[in-house]
Design a protein around this motif. Structure first.
Motif, PDB file in Angstrom:
ATOM      1  N   LEU A  21       0.657  -1.187  -0.091  1.00  8.93           N
ATOM      2  CA  LEU A  21      -0.012  -0.022  -0.113  1.00  8.93           C
ATOM      3  C   LEU A  21       0.881   1.157   0.002  1.00  8.93           C
ATOM      4  CD1 LEU A  21      -3.019   0.885   0.286  1.00  8.93           C
ATOM      5  CD2 LEU A  21      -2.569   1.145   2.715  1.00  8.93           C
ATOM      6  N   GLY A  22       0.659   2.182  -0.853  1.00 12.94           N
ATOM      7  CA  GLY A  22       1.333   3.507  -1.033  1.00 12.94           C
ATOM      8  C   GLY A  22       0.329   4.655  -0.687  1.00 12.94           C
ATOM      9  N   TYR A  23       0.778   5.755  -0.197  1.00 13.10           N
ATOM     10  CA  TYR A  23       0.161   7.000  -0.027  1.00 13.10           C
ATOM     11  C   TYR A  23       0.962   7.988  -0.262  1.00 13.10           C
ATOM     12  CZ  TYR A  23       1.730   7.263   4.515  1.00 13.10           C
ATOM     13  OH  TYR A  23       2.640   7.646   5.713  1.00 13.10           O
ATOM     14  N   ALA A  24       0.243   9.288  -0.485  1.00 13.67           N
ATOM     15  CA  ALA A  24       1.112  10.606  -0.680  1.00 13.67           C
ATOM     16  C   ALA A  24      -0.023  11.716  -0.330  1.00 13.67           C
ATOM     17  CB  ALA A  24       1.656  10.743  -2.081  1.00 13.67           C
ATOM     18  N   ASN A  25       0.624  12.676   0.257  1.00 17.97           N
ATOM     19  CA  ASN A  25      -0.413  13.780   0.713  1.00 17.97           C
ATOM     20  C   ASN A  25       0.022  15.197   0.069  1.00 17.97           C
ATOM     21  OD1 ASN A  25      -1.677  12.419   2.925  1.00 17.97           O
ATOM     22  ND2 ASN A  25      -0.035  12.571   4.070  1.00 17.97           N
ATOM     23  N   ALA A  26      -0.829  15.745  -0.291  1.00 12.79           N
ATOM     24  CA  ALA A  26      -0.651  17.211  -1.063  1.00 12.79           C
ATOM     25  C   ALA A  26      -1.769  18.113  -0.391  1.00 12.79           C
ATOM     26  CB  ALA A  26      -0.894  17.071  -2.398  1.00 12.79           C
ATOM     27  N   LYS A  27      -1.322  19.430  -0.597  1.00 16.03           N
ATOM     28  CA  LYS A  27      -2.024  20.597  -0.223  1.00 16.03           C
ATOM     29  C   LYS A  27      -2.420  21.405  -1.322  1.00 16.03           C
ATOM     30  CE  LYS A  27      -0.870  21.184   4.632  1.00 16.03           C
ATOM     31  NZ  LYS A  27      -0.342  22.091   5.728  1.00 16.03           N
ATOM     32  N   VAL A  28      -3.703  21.888  -1.648  1.00  6.39           N
ATOM     33  CA  VAL A  28      -3.821  22.615  -2.614  1.00  6.39           C
ATOM     34  C   VAL A  28      -4.130  23.986  -2.336  1.00  6.39           C
ATOM     35  CG1 VAL A  28      -5.439  22.900  -4.654  1.00  6.39           C
ATOM     36  CG2 VAL A  28      -5.079  20.675  -3.888  1.00  6.39           C
ATOM     37  N   TYR A  29      -3.613  25.116  -2.702  1.00 11.94           N
ATOM     38  CA  TYR A  29      -3.801  26.477  -2.309  1.00 11.94           C
ATOM     39  C   TYR A  29      -4.151  27.205  -3.656  1.00 11.94           C
ATOM     40  CZ  TYR A  29      -0.119  25.334   1.016  1.00 11.94           C
ATOM     41  OH  TYR A  29       0.317  24.789   2.117  1.00 11.94           O
ATOM     42  N   LYS A  30      -4.918  28.353  -3.161  1.00 12.26           N
ATOM     43  CA  LYS A  30      -5.531  29.442  -4.062  1.00 12.26           C
ATOM     44  C   LYS A  30      -4.822  30.796  -3.628  1.00 12.26           C
ATOM     45  CE  LYS A  30      -9.467  31.269  -6.048  1.00 12.26           C
ATOM     46  NZ  LYS A  30     -11.069  31.558  -6.086  1.00 12.26           N
ATOM     47  N   SER A  31      -4.347  31.494  -4.921  1.00 11.52           N
ATOM     48  CA  SER A  31      -4.015  32.762  -4.450  1.00 11.52           C
ATOM     49  C   SER A  31      -4.890  33.818  -4.049  1.00 11.52           C
ATOM     50  CB  SER A  31      -3.355  33.377  -5.922  1.00 11.52           C
ATOM     51  OG  SER A  31      -2.994  34.706  -5.882  1.00 11.52           O
ATOM     52  N   ASP A  32      -4.542  34.729  -3.241  1.00  8.74           N
ATOM     53  CA  ASP A  32      -5.497  35.758  -2.781  1.00  8.74           C
ATOM     54  C   ASP A  32      -5.311  37.019  -3.565  1.00  8.74           C
ATOM     55  OD1 ASP A  32      -2.994  36.772  -1.698  1.00  8.74           O
ATOM     56  OD2 ASP A  32      -3.581  36.756   0.312  1.00  8.74           O
ATOM     57  N   ASN A  33      -4.657  36.923  -4.695  1.00 13.42           N
ATOM     58  CA  ASN A  33      -4.475  38.097  -5.459  1.00 13.42           C
ATOM     59  C   ASN A  33      -5.532  37.930  -6.604  1.00 13.42           C
ATOM     60  OD1 ASN A  33      -3.672  40.038  -7.554  1.00 13.42           O
ATOM     61  ND2 ASN A  33      -1.538  39.659  -7.399  1.00 13.42           N
ATOM     62  N   PRO A  34      -6.556  38.914  -6.370  1.00 12.85           N
ATOM     63  CA  PRO A  34      -7.678  38.822  -7.491  1.00 12.85           C
ATOM     64  C   PRO A  34      -7.382  38.905  -9.045  1.00 12.85           C
ATOM     65  CG  PRO A  34      -7.711  41.081  -6.266  1.00 12.85           C
ATOM     66  CD  PRO A  34      -6.465  40.207  -5.813  1.00 12.85           C
ATOM     67  N   GLU A  35      -6.061  39.576  -8.991  1.00 12.68           N
ATOM     68  CA  GLU A  35      -5.658  39.715 -10.520  1.00 12.68           C
ATOM     69  C   GLU A  35      -5.216  38.341 -11.316  1.00 12.68           C
ATOM     70  OE1 GLU A  35      -2.502  42.503 -10.724  1.00 12.68           O
ATOM     71  OE2 GLU A  35      -3.927  43.875  -9.833  1.00 12.68           O
ATOM     72  N   ILE A  36      -5.135  37.344 -10.584  1.00  9.20           N
ATOM     73  CA  ILE A  36      -4.541  36.079 -10.975  1.00  9.20           C
ATOM     74  C   ILE A  36      -5.775  35.114 -11.083  1.00  9.20           C
ATOM     75  CG2 ILE A  36      -3.115  33.987 -10.740  1.00  9.20           C
ATOM     76  CD1 ILE A  36      -1.364  35.523  -8.831  1.00  9.20           C
ATOM     77  N   GLU A  37      -6.431  34.897 -12.490  1.00  6.98           N
ATOM     78  CA  GLU A  37      -7.400  34.053 -12.712  1.00  6.98           C
ATOM     79  C   GLU A  37      -7.284  32.464 -12.666  1.00  6.98           C
ATOM     80  OE1 GLU A  37      -9.112  35.660 -16.491  1.00  6.98           O
ATOM     81  OE2 GLU A  37      -9.217  37.669 -15.621  1.00  6.98           O
ATOM     82  N   ALA A  38      -8.205  31.792 -12.581  1.00 11.17           N
ATOM     83  CA  ALA A  38      -7.977  30.352 -12.678  1.00 11.17           C
ATOM     84  C   ALA A  38      -7.750  29.815 -13.960  1.00 11.17           C
ATOM     85  CB  ALA A  38      -9.461  29.626 -12.422  1.00 11.17           C
ATOM     86  N   PRO A  39      -7.092  28.768 -14.103  1.00 10.60           N
ATOM     87  CA  PRO A  39      -6.334  27.966 -13.400  1.00 10.60           C
ATOM     88  C   PRO A  39      -5.140  28.401 -12.732  1.00 10.60           C
ATOM     89  CG  PRO A  39      -5.924  27.038 -15.441  1.00 10.60           C
ATOM     90  CD  PRO A  39      -6.570  28.603 -15.680  1.00 10.60           C
ATOM     91  N   ALA A  40      -4.767  29.277 -13.236  1.00 12.79           N
ATOM     92  CA  ALA A  40      -3.272  30.074 -12.580  1.00 12.79           C
ATOM     93  C   ALA A  40      -3.245  30.480 -11.025  1.00 12.79           C
ATOM     94  CB  ALA A  40      -2.593  30.999 -13.464  1.00 12.79           C
ATOM     95  N   CYS A  41      -4.495  30.601 -10.462  1.00  7.04           N
ATOM     96  CA  CYS A  41      -4.592  30.883  -9.242  1.00  7.04           C
ATOM     97  C   CYS A  41      -4.392  29.675  -8.056  1.00  7.04           C
ATOM     98  CB  CYS A  41      -5.939  31.780  -8.922  1.00  7.04           C
ATOM     99  SG  CYS A  41      -7.317  30.862  -9.024  1.00  7.04           S
ATOM    100  N   TYR A  42      -4.379  28.347  -8.809  1.00  6.49           N
ATOM    101  CA  TYR A  42      -4.333  27.135  -7.981  1.00  6.49           C
ATOM    102  C   TYR A  42      -2.927  26.732  -8.177  1.00  6.49           C
ATOM    103  CZ  TYR A  42      -9.248  27.527  -7.460  1.00  6.49           C
ATOM    104  OH  TYR A  42     -10.402  27.817  -7.156  1.00  6.49           O
ATOM    105  N   ARG A  43      -2.448  26.329  -6.908  1.00  4.09           N
ATOM    106  CA  ARG A  43      -1.172  25.526  -7.038  1.00  4.09           C
ATOM    107  C   ARG A  43      -0.876  24.613  -5.843  1.00  4.09           C
ATOM    108  NH1 ARG A  43       4.921  28.450  -6.478  1.00  4.09           N
ATOM    109  NH2 ARG A  43       6.070  26.360  -6.704  1.00  4.09           N
ATOM    110  N   SER A  44      -0.387  23.344  -5.923  1.00  5.47           N
ATOM    111  CA  SER A  44      -0.334  22.335  -4.983  1.00  5.47           C
ATOM    112  C   SER A  44       1.428  22.244  -4.254  1.00  5.47           C
ATOM    113  CB  SER A  44      -0.451  21.160  -5.497  1.00  5.47           C
ATOM    114  OG  SER A  44       0.606  20.483  -6.385  1.00  5.47           O
TER     115      SER A  44
END
Length: 79
Positions: A21-44
């Motif tokens: 059994l294998g696993y990996a964790n990740a966190k997904v973040y969103k920019s609080d800068n309103p000038e950056i539109e989706a999908p560029a406003c998300y990052r892991s």
């Protein structure tokens, strides 16, 4: 997304299958800068990062929106 591989053991790497059994964790973040539109406003990032991360050049912050885990189960190669 997490930067981690769930295939970690020598026999798994040789055969490119999951034996244990294998696993990996990740966190997904969103920019609080309103000038950056989706999908560029998300990052892991990996799960060791804090909930708020400063962006480069003072453009704002990355803020945590989801903490996810991925599980790689043995035996799926025979389905």
């Amino acid at each position: 997304l997490s930067g981690n591989t769930t295939i970690k053991f020598k026999k798994e790497k040789e055969r490119n299958i999951t034996i244990k059994l294998g696993y990996a964790n990740a966190k997904v973040y969103k920019s609080d800068n309103p000038e950056i539109e989706a999908p560029a406003c998300y990052r892991s990032f990996g799960s060791t990062f804090p909930d708020v991360i400063p962006m480069d050049e003072g453009e704002g912050n990355w803020r945590l929106v989801r903490h996810v885990s991925f599980v790689d189960c043995p035996g799926h190669d025979i389905l």
